[in-house]
Design a protein around this motif. Structure first.
Motif, short mmCIF file in Angstrom:
data_model
loop_
_atom_site.label_atom_id
_atom_site.label_comp_id
_atom_site.label_asym_id
_atom_site.label_seq_id
_atom_site.Cartn_x
_atom_site.Cartn_y
_atom_site.Cartn_z
N HIS A 36 3.14 19.45 20.20
CA HIS A 36 4.56 19.78 20.15
C HIS A 36 4.96 20.62 21.38
N CYS A 41 8.49 24.32 18.48
CA CYS A 41 7.38 25.15 18.03
C CYS A 41 7.76 25.90 16.75
N CYS A 47 -0.09 28.60 17.53
CA CYS A 47 1.05 29.20 18.22
C CYS A 47 1.54 30.49 17.53
N HIS A 51 4.07 30.28 21.66
CA HIS A 51 3.80 28.87 21.87
C HIS A 51 2.69 28.66 22.91
N LEU A 52 1.79 27.76 22.60
CA LEU A 52 0.75 27.39 23.56
C LEU A 52 0.99 25.95 24.01
ZN ZN Z 1 3.88 25.94 19.70
#
Ligand code: ZN
Length: 300
Positions: A36, A41, A47, A51-52
């Motif tokens: 995503h 997110c 995350c 967010h990653l």
């Molecule tokens: Zn995320």
């Protein structure tokens, strides 16, 4: 033994990971990341702390790979930065009839000849469109950005902030095939000379200007900037993201002007070897994320 396509893709992901390359899923049949994006997110799971992106979530962990690929027949993305790879992409112009663009293989061969070297022998992958990816290991401590047309016409490179579609992946145009499974050669010195960015001009120590932040906020900012500047290859962007996220609370609480945090992290990120654009994107995303999710000071 014949494998079903789904198992074959899992194997492709595990094979790449066994070489030490960090993989992540691409949407089945495509070259697009399956993870995503920032906008959708939910700040849960991986995350939870912010967010990653795919580059940060790419992994060599077999259990995580098996779990991810059990869900769908994902194609395999290799995040070149964390993998310590620089991949030279020799492109084939899409429509040879209407385009004057030369073939990347030809312009690269010509460059090698001018440089007085053979075309390097290394692990290479034939892309679905007939192009070639040459894989090289990045020298320790060297940070290389992605490039487009810097090496030669129709030749791009993928390194930090980039990814390539791994051998075994299948798109509409065909399959990515490993042509030569030999070891991945170190990036030749002469190519490194072309790809290495001009050294960043560092004006003094990484110290945020002593402005109207609270002492705790400025101390946190200095500590986090030092962490970012010292982050090892492959973890720079993740570290920048986490550090900026942590400091975001002081921005949210009004202890630190946002532009001060941004400028300080920008300098630290660039000092670590990230590109200016990478830093800007990561810092903005981390601070936005932090500001959206921060708790009131009393509860922290
Ligand atoms: Zn995320």
């Amino acid at each position: 033994m014949n494998q079903d396509p789904h198992s074959a893709l899992l194997c492709a992901a595990l094979d790449a990971a066994a070489r030490g390359w960090h993989v992540f899923p691409l949407r089945p049949g495509t070259k697009r990341p399956a993870l995503h994006g920032e906008k959708t997110c939910t700040r849960t799971g991986p995350c939870a702390d912010g967010h990653l992106k795919w580059e940060q979530r790419a992994t060599t962990d077999q259990a995580r790979i098996r779990a991810a690929w059990s869900r769908a027949p994902f194609n395999v993305g290799i995040a070149t930065g964390p993998s310590g790879l620089v991949v030279v992409d020799l492109d084939v112009p899409k429509d040879k009839g209407s385009s004057d663009a030369p073939c990347g293989a030809a312009t690269f061969a010509a460059l090698c000849e001018r440089a007085g070297h053979a075309v390097p022998t290394t692990y290479r992958v034939r892309t679905a469109s007939g192009g070639t990816h040459l894989y090289f290991t990045t020298p320790d401590g060297v940070h290389l950005p992605n490039t487009a047309g810097t090496v030669a016409e129709s030749v791009d490179t993928r390194a930090a902030g980039g990814y390539v579609v791994a051998a075994g992946s299948i798109v509409t145009a065909g399959r990515y095939e490993a042509l030569n499974a030999a070891v991945t050669a170190p990036l030749p010195e002469w190519l490194l000379g072309i790809l290495r960015p001009a050294p960043a001009c560092l004006a003094g120590p990484l110290r945020p200007p002593a402005v109207d932040g609270s002492r705790a906020a400025v101390a946190a900012l200095e500590a986090e900037c030092a962490t970012v500047a010292a982050a090892p290859e492959g973890l720079r962007n993740t570290t920048l993201n986490r550090s900026a996220f942590k400091v975001g609370r002081f921005v949210a609480w009004g202890d630190l002007p946002r532009h001060v945090a941004e400028d300080a992290f920008q300098a630290a990120g660039e000092a670590a070897g990230l590109t200016a654009a990478e830093c800007r994107t990561t810092i903005r995303s981390a601070l936005d994320s932090s500001l959206r999710t921060v708790r009131p000071r009393e509860a922290a």
